[in-house]
Structures are given as structure tokens and as C-alpha cells.
Design an enzyme around this catalytic site. Structure first.
Site, PDB file in Angstrom:
ATOM      1  N   GLN A  94     -11.787  21.044  33.188  1.00  0.00           N
ATOM      2  CA  GLN A  94     -10.980  22.245  33.440  1.00  0.00           C
ATOM      3  C   GLN A  94     -11.708  23.169  34.401  1.00  0.00           C
ATOM      4  OE1 GLN A  94      -9.905  24.601  29.955  1.00  0.00           O
ATOM      5  NE2 GLN A  94      -8.475  25.863  31.152  1.00  0.00           N
ATOM      6  N   HIS A 100      -2.931  24.821  31.637  1.00  0.00           N
ATOM      7  CA  HIS A 100      -1.990  24.158  32.544  1.00  0.00           C
ATOM      8  C   HIS A 100      -1.944  22.685  32.201  1.00  0.00           C
ATOM      9  CE1 HIS A 100      -5.996  24.305  34.370  1.00  0.00           C
ATOM     10  NE2 HIS A 100      -5.750  23.106  34.869  1.00  0.00           N
TER      11      HIS A 100
END
Ligand code: AMP
Length: 114
Positions: A94, A100
Site C-alpha cells: 500500500q 482503495h
């Protein structure tokens, strides 16, 4: 909202992106650095850092993200094989701290992922 969150800025329209779908709760836009012929990002407009920070209050939002992925996969003709993935934390890759989901399709995928 953290003042420097790029995805909050995309959600508010302050930063332009190629938006595929938007409603009151989520935005779906094309990844700047695609890893497949179709590579979209699905985000909630609400700022949540990552999946680990979600609570029972977010159940509806998380469900909406999955159903949006299904609908957009059909719209973009990748229903025969797509992947929906979230990287949770640095060790998982990430790099943007606003939850997301990557929606990837349009090519054959490998398993396990790297
Ligand atoms: P992750 O590494 O899972 O945090 O994914 C972050 C993704 O966001 C990467 O695939 C980036 O290419 C993408 N990205 C970062 N900034 C933007 C932006 N302004 N517009 C579209 N995609 C972006």
C-alpha cells in the site's frame, strides 16, 4: 480528511482523474500507472486509511465497492476474468493511505501474486 490525501482530493474533484463511475459514496477512476488493460481504483469518498481501519459502520460501503466492481467489470467486458484487490499496509504494497480496491482485468492473471 487529511489535508494531503490525494484520493480525498480526487473524490472532491480538486485533483482531476479519469472517472469511470461516481455516486454519493464512491468514486471509480483509472489508475495512473496501469498494470493491466483495465486497471481502475475504487475508493470510498469517506476517508478511511485502509481495510484494517474499517468497522461495522462501513459494512454497507464495503458491499457497495464489491457490487460496483461487478457492474463495472460487466460494463468494460472483463467479466470472464477480473481481480479485485486491496493492499493493506506497507508490507502488502500500500502506497496511498486512503483505502482503495484495484479492479484489474483484460489479461490473464497469475497466481500467487508477487
Ligand atoms: P497501492 O500501491 O495499492 O497503494 O496503490 C496506489 C495506486 O494509486 C497505484 O497503482 C498508483 O498508480 C495509483 N495512483 C496514485 N496517484 C494517482 C492518481 N493521482 N490518479 C490515479 N491513480 C493514482
Amino acid at each position: 480528511m487529511p489535508p494531503d490525501c490525494i484520493f480525498c482530493k480526487i473524490a472532491s474533484g480538486e485533483v482531476k482523474s479519469r472517472i469511470e463511475h461516481e455516486d454519493d459514496d464512491i468514486v471509480v477512476f483509472h489508475d495512473l500507472n496501469p498494470h493491466a488493460p483495465v486497471h481502475l481504483l475504487i475508493i470510498p469518498k469517506k476517508h478511511i486509511g485502509r481495510l484494517s481501519e474499517c468497522s461495522e459502520d462501513d459494512v454497507h460501503l464495503l458491499g457497495k465497492i464489491q457490487l460496483a466492481a461487478k457492474k463495472i467489470a460487466a460494463k468494460l467486458n472483463i467479466e470472464n476474468g477480473f481481480r479485485l484487490v486491496t493492499n493493506n499496509g506497507r508490507n502488502a504494497g500500500q502506497s496511498v493511505d486512503h483505502i482503495h480496491y484495484h479492479l484489474l482485468g483484460g489479461r490473464r492473471m497469475n497466481w500467487p501474486p508477487g
